[in-house]
Design a protein around this motif. Structure first.
Motif, short mmCIF file in Angstrom:
data_model
loop_
_atom_site.label_atom_id
_atom_site.label_comp_id
_atom_site.label_asym_id
_atom_site.label_seq_id
_atom_site.Cartn_x
_atom_site.Cartn_y
_atom_site.Cartn_z
N HIS A 30 0.87 -1.00 -0.01
CA HIS A 30 0.09 -0.05 -0.06
C HIS A 30 0.72 1.30 -0.16
O HIS A 30 0.78 2.24 -0.71
CB HIS A 30 -1.00 0.24 1.18
CG HIS A 30 -1.96 1.05 1.24
ND1 HIS A 30 -1.64 2.39 1.64
CD2 HIS A 30 -3.17 1.20 0.89
CE1 HIS A 30 -2.83 2.96 1.62
NE2 HIS A 30 -3.70 2.42 1.03
N LYS A 34 0.50 3.76 -2.95
CA LYS A 34 -0.41 5.12 -2.53
C LYS A 34 0.66 6.08 -2.13
O LYS A 34 0.31 7.37 -2.16
CB LYS A 34 -1.27 4.96 -1.46
CG LYS A 34 -2.35 3.66 -1.98
CD LYS A 34 -3.35 4.21 -3.01
CE LYS A 34 -4.36 3.12 -3.19
NZ LYS A 34 -5.45 3.61 -4.17
N ASP A 38 -1.51 2.87 5.26
CA ASP A 38 -2.74 2.71 5.52
C ASP A 38 -2.99 2.77 7.02
O ASP A 38 -2.62 1.96 7.77
CB ASP A 38 -3.25 1.27 4.83
CG ASP A 38 -4.66 1.17 4.99
OD1 ASP A 38 -5.35 1.67 5.95
OD2 ASP A 38 -5.47 0.63 4.23
#
Length: 402
Positions: A30, A34, A38
């Motif tokens: 992640h 991103k 997260d």
């Protein structure tokens, strides 16, 4: 504690670590996709890490209880000294004692006040200290009857050479000797109890007293073994100057800098640990251990070798210690905390039995004091202990600094 309970905890710890690895892998994916962590995965990671810490502590406690030797000495229970000492602890000398009890205590009295504890209680105390003090489980421990331990050690090896049968034998260099003197320093504890509690026949006085003393003394001595300045206390490992390999000399500890303040330089985490590992000479590797703060372990748990995709840190598998690069990891809250942006020497790797010497002066004395803290009875307890680095080659320090 039953083996079943230990095995169940080991299996539970192993399952949690598998979940921890999967969650961390998801977090890294992640983060790569991103560009930020997260929050849900980070919260889950924190919970799993907390559970891993609790499970490890629980496992260590169960193992310690399971393997703790019995300290009951039946022959001594009936001895005059043991009986007199228990009466002294419970009632002092305000109540009449049989002549043999007074005589038994007087033969083991200290000219400065207090009485030597019976050997059974003394053994119980040291067994508790052994499990409560992290450094006692790692370092070499020796008992003496004098005020200091003096030793001569080789700073290097004797020179040798090959020679033919009829050739001359040139003189070889002899090893340089270093004289080490480790004095013992007095430490004390002052546990207290009400007289009503002491009068309670169901109270195991030996167990109560040894636990109270050991807990206080273990915390104090362990701090000194790591950071003590040597003034009225042991000389700690981290009190010595640390220096890079090319500037190392006897009396200093070799350090490896991580390349970043309070962290390992990004992208070089695995390499840094491997370099530190290989900086320790081969003869010291058997029995070598990682000693670190809890915050440092949290960071190292997340590291994995990109080549093999294996995590460097592994949970306990049949013993009481997790491992890093195949060697046990021991956590001590007395090690400097690893804080981002702040330099700290939060990890030591080495053979502590070769590198650090703990010295105990024979005897533990107790003085009963019912006056200073009424309505409590205080037990002014003293013992003497020392400690110092024995071999500066056997210990390496990871300095989280640029």
């Amino acid at each position: 504690m039953h083996d079943y309970d230990i095995q169940t905890t080991l299996e539970d710890l192993s399952r949690t670590f598998e979940e921890f690895k999967k969650t961390n892998d998801d977090r890294l994916v992640h983060l790569e996709r991103k560009g930020h962590a997260d929050p849900y995965l980070q919260e889950k990671m924190d919970k799993l890490e907390n559970y891993l810490d609790q499970a490890e502590r629980r496992l260590k406690q169960m193992e310690a209880l399971h393997h703790r030797p019995s300290t009951e000495a039946k022959a001594e229970v009936s001895s005059g000294h043991h009986h007199a000492f228990m009466e002294y602890i419970r009632k002092g000398f305000d109540t009449p004692l049989l002549d043999f009890e007074r005589k038994s205590l007087s033969t083991t009295s200290d000219r400065d006040g207090g009485y030597l504890v019976p050997s059974g209680l003394n053994d119980h105390l040291y067994a508790t200290l052994q499990t409560a003090s992290v450094m006692r489980g790692l370092a070499s421990v020796r008992e003496i009857s004098s005020s200091a331990l003096e030793m001569l050690i080789d700073k290097d090896s004797a020179e040798v050479g090959w020679v033919a049968e009829t050739e001359k034998r040139p003189e070889t260099n002899t090893p340089e000797l270093a004289k080490i003197r480790i004095p013992v320093h007095e430490m004390y504890a002052r546990p207290r109890a009400t007289q009503k509690l002491l009068d309670d026949a169901s109270l195991n006085v030996e167990e109560w007293l040894s636990q109270k003393i050991a807990q206080k003394m273990a915390a104090m001595e362990n701090t000194s073994f790591l950071s003590g300045d040597g003034k009225n206390k042991p000389t700690g490992i981290l009190s010595y100057e640390t220096t890079p390999k090319d500037k190392w000399s006897w009396g200093k500890l070799e350090e490896l800098k991580s390349g970043s303040q309070g962290a390992i330089k990004a992208g070089s985490e695995v390499d840094t640990l491997i370099i530190l590992f290989h900086s320790l000479k081969t003869p010291y590797l058997p029995g070598a251990t990682w000693l670190m703060s809890r915050s440092a372990q949290v960071q190292l748990r997340r590291l994995k070798d990109q080549g093999s995709n294996q995590y460097l840190w592994q949970p306990p598998l049949g013993d009481t210690s997790s491992t890093l690069l195949g060697h046990p990891v021991v956590v001590s809250d007395d090690m400097p905390t690893l804080t981002p942006g702040t330099p700290s020497k939060s990890i030591i790797f080495g053979n502590f039995k070769e590198g650090y010497q703990i010295v105990d002066r024979t005897g533990l004395r107790v003085l009963r004091d019912p006056y200073s803290a009424k309505p409590y009875v205080e037990f002014y307890t003293t013992r003497r202990v020392g400690g110092d680095v024995l071999n500066f080659e056997a210990l390496k320090v990871l300095n989280f600094a640029e």
